[in-house]
Design an enzyme around this catalytic site. Structure first.
Site, PDB file in Angstrom:
ATOM      1  N   THR A 130       0.824  -1.214   0.000  1.00 60.60           N
ATOM      2  CA  THR A 130       0.000   0.000   0.000  1.00 60.60           C
ATOM      3  C   THR A 130       0.852   1.254   0.000  1.00 60.60           C
ATOM      4  O   THR A 130       1.998   1.235   0.476  1.00 60.60           O
ATOM      5  CB  THR A 130      -0.909   0.000   1.248  1.00 60.60           C
ATOM      6  OG1 THR A 130      -1.580   1.256   1.366  1.00 60.60           O
ATOM      7  CG2 THR A 130      -0.095  -0.205   2.522  1.00 60.60           C
ATOM      8  N   ASP A 131       0.283   2.350  -0.493  1.00 61.71           N
ATOM      9  CA  ASP A 131       0.995   3.633  -0.429  1.00 61.71           C
ATOM     10  C   ASP A 131       1.018   4.196   0.986  1.00 61.71           C
ATOM     11  O   ASP A 131       1.777   5.133   1.281  1.00 61.71           O
ATOM     12  CB  ASP A 131       0.380   4.650  -1.393  1.00 61.71           C
ATOM     13  CG  ASP A 131      -1.091   4.958  -1.125  1.00 61.71           C
ATOM     14  OD1 ASP A 131      -1.694   4.335  -0.224  1.00 61.71           O
ATOM     15  OD2 ASP A 131      -1.645   5.831  -1.817  1.00 61.71           O
ATOM     16  N   GLU A 132       0.236   3.616   1.902  1.00 63.36           N
ATOM     17  CA  GLU A 132       0.195   4.125   3.274  1.00 63.36           C
ATOM     18  C   GLU A 132       1.520   3.940   4.010  1.00 63.36           C
ATOM     19  O   GLU A 132       1.754   4.573   5.037  1.00 63.36           O
ATOM     20  CB  GLU A 132      -0.953   3.478   4.047  1.00 63.36           C
ATOM     21  CG  GLU A 132      -2.313   3.830   3.475  1.00 63.36           C
ATOM     22  CD  GLU A 132      -3.468   3.338   4.325  1.00 63.36           C
ATOM     23  OE1 GLU A 132      -3.371   3.441   5.555  1.00 63.36           O
ATOM     24  OE2 GLU A 132      -4.450   2.845   3.751  1.00 63.36           O
ATOM     25  N   TYR A 155      -1.668  -0.535  10.993  1.00 59.73           N
ATOM     26  CA  TYR A 155      -1.813  -1.220   9.705  1.00 59.73           C
ATOM     27  C   TYR A 155      -0.646  -0.900   8.786  1.00 59.73           C
ATOM     28  O   TYR A 155       0.027  -1.806   8.261  1.00 59.73           O
ATOM     29  CB  TYR A 155      -3.134  -0.838   9.039  1.00 59.73           C
ATOM     30  CG  TYR A 155      -3.138  -1.110   7.554  1.00 59.73           C
ATOM     31  CD1 TYR A 155      -2.981  -2.407   7.071  1.00 59.73           C
ATOM     32  CD2 TYR A 155      -3.268  -0.075   6.626  1.00 59.73           C
ATOM     33  CE1 TYR A 155      -2.965  -2.662   5.708  1.00 59.73           C
ATOM     34  CE2 TYR A 155      -3.248  -0.332   5.266  1.00 59.73           C
ATOM     35  CZ  TYR A 155      -3.096  -1.630   4.804  1.00 59.73           C
ATOM     36  OH  TYR A 155      -3.064  -1.877   3.461  1.00 59.73           O
ATOM     37  N   LYS A 159       2.439  -3.294   7.242  1.00 58.01           N
ATOM     38  CA  LYS A 159       2.708  -3.476   5.814  1.00 58.01           C
ATOM     39  C   LYS A 159       4.120  -3.015   5.458  1.00 58.01           C
ATOM     40  O   LYS A 159       4.792  -3.640   4.621  1.00 58.01           O
ATOM     41  CB  LYS A 159       1.677  -2.717   4.982  1.00 58.01           C
ATOM     42  CG  LYS A 159       0.293  -3.312   5.001  1.00 58.01           C
ATOM     43  CD  LYS A 159       0.248  -4.728   4.428  1.00 58.01           C
ATOM     44  CE  LYS A 159       0.477  -4.759   2.933  1.00 58.01           C
ATOM     45  NZ  LYS A 159       0.337  -6.149   2.397  1.00 58.01           N
TER      46      LYS A 159
END
Length: 346
Positions: A130-132, A155, A159
């Site tokens: 994810t870009d998060e 989260y 990741k």
């Protein structure tokens, strides 16, 4: 190509499974069937001769080793993950277990299989992230593949850890891998606790549509079927040991996204009043990142991929799908946490 897909009964994973089967690949779907998974997502391909399902938890290394030995895949697409930020605030342990330990087990199982097969150069371990992991942006700037990691939620931290594990297994053991970091997905089969389906289903039920804070947070929205296409494209054409950011090129504020959905519903399912009248601002999420935006230059210039669906087109397709598939989403509304505000324990 025979592809082992983890999390293939989930939202993005099932889109990958359906598209891979459509394109003639053989797929082994490995899924633990936790709360957000639904075998109905892959019902359209379940009877296909090129499809197989393994009810296996990625935290069970021995079971994973058995799956690799039984099916001898040419590639892995690792999508299985806990992914809801609000749930990670309330219960971060499950995210560490699945996203970190689970990815470690997948890497170990894949490495053992790959080495036992003579270390074939064509093998790929494709890790979907994810870009998060990059944290938050201000009003300007874009995430590139070289943006330093700065995760702000349990989260995204889990990741980020999994991304680092994949790279380390490539550098230390030579495991061939590609890594993709995507922007926010939306589309058919989206689990009902995420923003886009929450807006659609609350509007249809005449319930308040919750917007965190002022709704000024900005996301880059990617239609899930475009994402599945990008993932298969990277798997086939990406350079081993390289990462690619996958964006929708659709940057919009949350409040504007919600209003767009309401406008589509006003047209397709008219009510006595405008659905936007249901918008209700609620207390913001702890640590809520302000803005995500992806620079897609690498995947566009090196691999020739870009999204095919505009945000307006994708949202209309999504709303139409939910209107036409009430039996699917009604069956999920009784699952744990759906319809309840989560992420308030910080």
């Amino acid at each position: 190509m025979k592809i082992l897909v983890t999390g293939g009964a989930g939202f993005i994973g099932s889109a990958v499974v359906r598209l891979a089967i459509q394109r003639g690949h053989t797929v082994v779907n490995v899924d633990a069937l936790t709360y957000a998974a639904c075998l109905e997502n892959v019902a359209s391909v379940a009877a296909h001769p090129n499809y197989a399902f393994e009810h296996v938890d990625i935290c069970d290394l021995a079971a994973l080793e058995t799956v690799f030995a039984r099916h001898t895949p040419d590639a892995v697409m690792h999508l299985a993950a806990e992914s809801h930020v609000d749930r990670s605030i309330d219960g971060p342990g499950a995210f560490i277990e699945t996203n970190v330990t689970g990815t470690y087990n997948m890497l170990q199982a894949a490495r053992g299989y790959w080495e036992g097969s003579g270390r074939p150069e064509a093998f790929r371990f494709h890790h979907i992230s994810t870009d998060e992991v990059y944290g938050t942006l201000g009003k300007t700037g874009l995430f590139t593949e070289d943006t330093p990691y700065a995760p702000n939620s349990p989260y995204s931290a889990s990741k980020a850890a999994s991304d680092h594990l994949v790279r380390a297994w490539g550098e230390t053991y030579g495991l061939p891998y590609v890594l993709t970091n995507c922007s926010n997905n939306y589309g058919p089969y989206h689990f009902p606790e995420k923003l886009v389906p929450v807006v659609i289903l609350n509007a249809l039920a005449g319930k308040p549509i919750p917007i965190y804070g002022a709704g000024e947070n900005i996301r880059d929205w990617l239609f899930v079927e475009d994402h599945a296409d990008a993932l298969l494209h990277v798997l086939a054409n990406g350079v081993s040991g390289r990462n690619y950011n996958v964006g929708g090129e659709n940057e919009v504020k949350n409040i504007d996204l919600v209003k767009m959905i309401c406008s589509i519903l006003d047209e397709l399912r008219p009510s006595n009043s405008l659905y936007s009248s249901l918008i209700t601002h609620v207390t913001d999420r702890p640590g809520h990142d302000m803005r995500y935006a992806i620079d897609p230059t690498r995947i566009r210039t090196e691999l020739g991929w870009r999204p095919s669906v505009t945000l307006e087109q994708g949202l209309r397709k999504t709303v139409e799908w939910y209107l036409n598939n009430e039996s699917w989403w009604r069956a999920l509304q009784d699952r744990d946490g759906v319809g309840v505000r989560l992420g308030t324990k910080a």
